[in-house]
Design a protein around this motif. Structure first.
Motif, PDB file in Angstrom:
ATOM      1  N   GLN A 176       0.758  -1.232   0.090  1.00 44.13           N
ATOM      2  CA  GLN A 176       0.165   0.008  -0.003  1.00 44.13           C
ATOM      3  C   GLN A 176       0.660   1.307  -0.019  1.00 44.13           C
ATOM      4  OE1 GLN A 176      -2.226  -1.941   3.354  1.00 44.13           O
ATOM      5  NE2 GLN A 176      -3.708  -0.640   2.447  1.00 44.13           N
ATOM      6  N   LEU A 177       2.022   1.133   0.586  1.00 47.32           N
ATOM      7  CA  LEU A 177       2.691   2.354   0.595  1.00 47.32           C
ATOM      8  C   LEU A 177       4.354   1.802   0.208  1.00 47.32           C
ATOM      9  CD1 LEU A 177       3.781   5.080   1.707  1.00 47.32           C
ATOM     10  CD2 LEU A 177       4.087   4.360   3.696  1.00 47.32           C
ATOM     11  N   VAL A 178       5.148   2.566  -0.640  1.00 51.04           N
ATOM     12  CA  VAL A 178       6.440   2.328  -1.089  1.00 51.04           C
ATOM     13  C   VAL A 178       7.324   3.708  -0.690  1.00 51.04           C
ATOM     14  CG1 VAL A 178       7.986   1.996  -2.812  1.00 51.04           C
ATOM     15  CG2 VAL A 178       5.799   0.903  -2.864  1.00 51.04           C
ATOM     16  N   ILE A 179       8.266   3.262   0.076  1.00 47.71           N
ATOM     17  CA  ILE A 179       9.240   4.482   0.431  1.00 47.71           C
ATOM     18  C   ILE A 179      10.418   4.440  -0.520  1.00 47.71           C
ATOM     19  CG2 ILE A 179      10.408   5.363   2.270  1.00 47.71           C
ATOM     20  CD1 ILE A 179       8.694   4.216   4.344  1.00 47.71           C
ATOM     21  N   CYS A 180      10.497   5.359  -1.105  1.00 47.04           N
ATOM     22  CA  CYS A 180      11.717   5.556  -2.172  1.00 47.04           C
ATOM     23  C   CYS A 180      12.551   6.470  -1.623  1.00 47.04           C
ATOM     24  CB  CYS A 180      11.098   6.129  -3.559  1.00 47.04           C
ATOM     25  SG  CYS A 180       9.873   5.062  -4.436  1.00 47.04           S
ATOM     26  N   ASP A 181      13.944   5.968  -1.113  1.00 44.38           N
ATOM     27  CA  ASP A 181      14.733   6.826  -0.513  1.00 44.38           C
ATOM     28  C   ASP A 181      15.957   7.202  -1.829  1.00 44.38           C
ATOM     29  OD1 ASP A 181      16.731   8.184   0.848  1.00 44.38           O
ATOM     30  OD2 ASP A 181      17.089   6.670   2.536  1.00 44.38           O
ATOM     31  N   GLU A 182      15.674   8.180  -2.147  1.00 41.66           N
ATOM     32  CA  GLU A 182      16.797   8.687  -3.368  1.00 41.66           C
ATOM     33  C   GLU A 182      16.787   7.498  -4.429  1.00 41.66           C
ATOM     34  OE1 GLU A 182      18.051  11.613  -3.746  1.00 41.66           O
ATOM     35  OE2 GLU A 182      18.529  12.306  -1.732  1.00 41.66           O
ATOM     36  N   HIS A 215      16.939  14.720  -3.313  1.00 42.40           N
ATOM     37  CA  HIS A 215      17.595  15.819  -3.149  1.00 42.40           C
ATOM     38  C   HIS A 215      17.389  16.865  -4.353  1.00 42.40           C
ATOM     39  CE1 HIS A 215      20.444  13.442  -5.652  1.00 42.40           C
ATOM     40  NE2 HIS A 215      20.907  14.630  -6.139  1.00 42.40           N
ATOM     41  N   ASP A 216      16.989  16.211  -5.458  1.00 39.71           N
ATOM     42  CA  ASP A 216      16.620  16.831  -6.482  1.00 39.71           C
ATOM     43  C   ASP A 216      15.330  17.537  -6.470  1.00 39.71           C
ATOM     44  OD1 ASP A 216      16.085  17.579  -9.180  1.00 39.71           O
ATOM     45  OD2 ASP A 216      17.231  16.089 -10.227  1.00 39.71           O
TER      46      ASP A 216
END
Length: 273
Positions: A176-182, A215-216
């Motif tokens: 249900q949730l995807v955490i995209c770290d960079e 960071h972009d």
């Protein structure tokens, strides 16, 4: 009531007053996250931006329960998951997956791509008729990888391809949730655009939510519905994407945006005015 107001009335994820301290010596403590609160709505993308060391990744790891908070609470789908352990924690992680910044460090070099991508399915104990191979190949194809390469090892792929493997692994359990770290920082511009389009398409098709750390700022503006700006472990400003980018209120947010290179600064200044 608009869809946005409904989304925020019953958020998928709610993080409240989270603090994370690390002991750096017998009598010294470093506070990496200082009373952070935010929510992520259903079918929503929250972008988190800030300088390196601002606490973005630590906050993301807390939200995924990869790191325990020192204090504060985490609610997911209406349930408090702050202290869940064992089978309950495993079930929670079936709903939340993470795509890490460095793909190689998060992919087991001794496992084939098929084993890597199917790992969350095995961890969850999910039974798939005919085995995992079909789902793995579908996931690879969906992120732009050749399904015939599922028997290869991570080291045989470029950095950009390895990151796509990480994305496929996160998506294979349909969380249900995807955490995209960079998650797109290692990709060149053309591939980055393809992956961003993919994430948006998946969100429309399967109603995923995302926490998107980058960071972009240009990337965040493309994909986020709302934005939270972090500095020194705190969220200094958060709100709708256009409000943050077009009319930032906090001096730190203003400084971040002013530091972004622009093709025509005079035109940009006139547009904002």
């Amino acid at each position: 009531m608009t869809e946005d107001s409904r989304t925020q009335a019953t958020p998928l994820l709610r993080v409240t007053d989270v603090v994370k301290e690390f002991r750096t010596g017998p009598r010294t403590v470093f506070t990496a996250v200082k009373g952070v609160s935010f929510s992520v709505g259903r079918r929503e993308t929250l972008g988190i931006v800030g300088e390196s060391g601002s606490g973005k990744s630590t906050t993301a790891r807390i939200a995924a329960r990869l790191t325990d908070p020192t204090s504060g609470s985490i609610e997911f789908d209406g349930a408090d998951v702050t202290s869940k352990k064992g089978a309950d924690l495993r079930a929670f992680r079936g709903g939340v997956q993470v795509v890490f910044q460095d793909p190689y460090s998060s992919l087991n070099p001794r496992h084939t791509v098929e084993q890597v991508i199917s790992a969350p399915l095995r961890y969850q104990g999910r039974k798939v008729p005919g085995g995992y191979r079909r789902l793995v190949k579908e996931a690879m194809d969906r992120v732009g990888l050749n399904p015939d390469h599922s028997g290869r090892y991570p080291a045989q792929f470029s950095g950009g391809q390895a990151q796509r493997i990480g994305i496929a692994r996160a998506l294979v359990v349909e969380p249900q949730l995807v955490i995209c770290d960079e998650a797109v920082s290692a990709l060149d511009v053309s591939v980055q655009a393809q992956v961003l389009d993919l994430l948006r398409d998946l969100q429309r098709e399967r109603n995923f939510s995302y926490i998107f750390i980058a960071h972009d700022l240009a990337v965040v503006r493309q994909i986020a519905h709302r934005v939270a700006v972090m500095r020194s472990g705190e969220i200094v400003e958060q709100g709708a994407r256009d409000a943050i980018f077009d009319a930032p209120q906090h001096p730190y947010t203003q400084a971040l945006l002013e530091a972004v290179p622009r093709v025509n600064p005079e035109w940009e200044t006139a547009r904002r005015s």
